[in-house]
Design a protein around this motif. Sequence first.
Motif, PDB file in Angstrom:
ATOM      1  N   ARG A 211      84.485  -9.603 -77.981  1.00 16.65           N
ATOM      2  CA  ARG A 211      84.260  -8.217 -77.560  1.00 16.65           C
ATOM      3  C   ARG A 211      84.612  -7.935 -76.099  1.00 16.65           C
ATOM      4  O   ARG A 211      85.340  -6.972 -75.824  1.00 16.65           O
ATOM      5  N   ARG A 259      84.511  -2.430 -82.698  1.00 15.47           N
ATOM      6  CA  ARG A 259      83.965  -3.678 -82.163  1.00 15.47           C
ATOM      7  C   ARG A 259      82.458  -3.644 -82.003  1.00 15.47           C
ATOM      8  O   ARG A 259      81.847  -4.631 -81.587  1.00 15.47           O
ATOM      9  N   GLN A 263      78.887  -8.788 -85.424  1.00 18.58           N
ATOM     10  CA  GLN A 263      79.892  -9.821 -85.207  1.00 18.58           C
ATOM     11  C   GLN A 263      79.298 -11.186 -85.526  1.00 18.58           C
ATOM     12  O   GLN A 263      78.258 -11.558 -84.985  1.00 18.58           O
TER      13      GLN A 263
END
Length: 275
Positions: A211, A259, A263
Motif C-alpha cells: 500500500r 487499495r 489486504q
Amino acid sequence: METGAGPVRLVGAVVVVAGLVAGLVLATDGLGRVGGAWTAGGPTVYGPLQVLLAATTLGAGLVLLMRRGAVVTAAALGVAGLCAAQLAGTGLVATRRWPLYRGCCSTEQITAEPLVTALAALLAVVGGLAAATCLVLLLLLVRSRYATWSQPVAVRATGVAAGVVVLVVGPVLVTGLLTGGSGDRADLLAWTLACSLPIGAALALSSALPRPAAWTVLAVVAAGALAASLGTSFLETRLPWGGARALVVAAAVVVTLSRTLPQPRPARLATDAPG
C-alpha cells in the motif's frame, strides 16, 4: 531471487544520471542558452510537467542510493520508472516537435535546433534505460523471497483495468478524434509514448505493490496530470490534455480506493533488503 543492496544502488545511480540529464535538456532553450523550462525565459518546447518529472526522477534516484527498505525501494523504483518512462517518451516526441516549433510557433529565432534535437534524443535514450532498469528490478523485487506481496484479485483487476483505460482512451480524448478534433495519428502516437503508456503501466503495476508504495506511485501519477495545467508548453499546446487529465486523475483515485480493501498478510516481508 533476492534483490540485494548492490543492484538497488546501481539502478539508483542510473536514475540519478537520468534526472541530471533531463535537467540539462530542459535547461537548454532553442538558442542554446541556459534557462529553458526551468526559468521559462527562452523558447522551449518543454513545460512544468517535464520539470516535475525531472526533479522527481532525481529525487527517487537519491532515495534508491540511500535507502534499502523493501517497501521504500519499491516506492522509489515505481516512481523513478514512471517518471523516467515519461521523460523517454517526451524525448522521442521532442525530436519531432523542435523543428515544428521553429517553423510555426516560436517567438524567437531558433538557432540551436541541432543541439536541442540531439539533447531530446539523449533524453529518450537515458530515460528509457533508467525506466527499463527500474522495471526489471521492481519485478524482481515483487517476485523475491524477502518481499512477497500478495494482493486481492479485485485490487489487481482494478489496477490493470484502469491502466488499460488510460492507455486506450486517454490518447483519443487528447486528440479529439471521436469528436471531430484536429488531432492526427502523429499526435495519438506522441501522447501515447509520452503519457498514456507509462501512466497506464504504472497504474497496473501499482496493484502489485504494498500500500505505501502503491499510494506513492499513484500520487505521482495524479500530480503529473495536474502539473500539465500549471503552465503552457509546446508539447502541451500540440497535445492538450483536455478530458484526459480528469481521466488520469480519476483512474488514480479509483486505484487508490481499491487499495483500502482488506489486504492479506504477506507471506514474507523483510524490512531491509539483504546486503
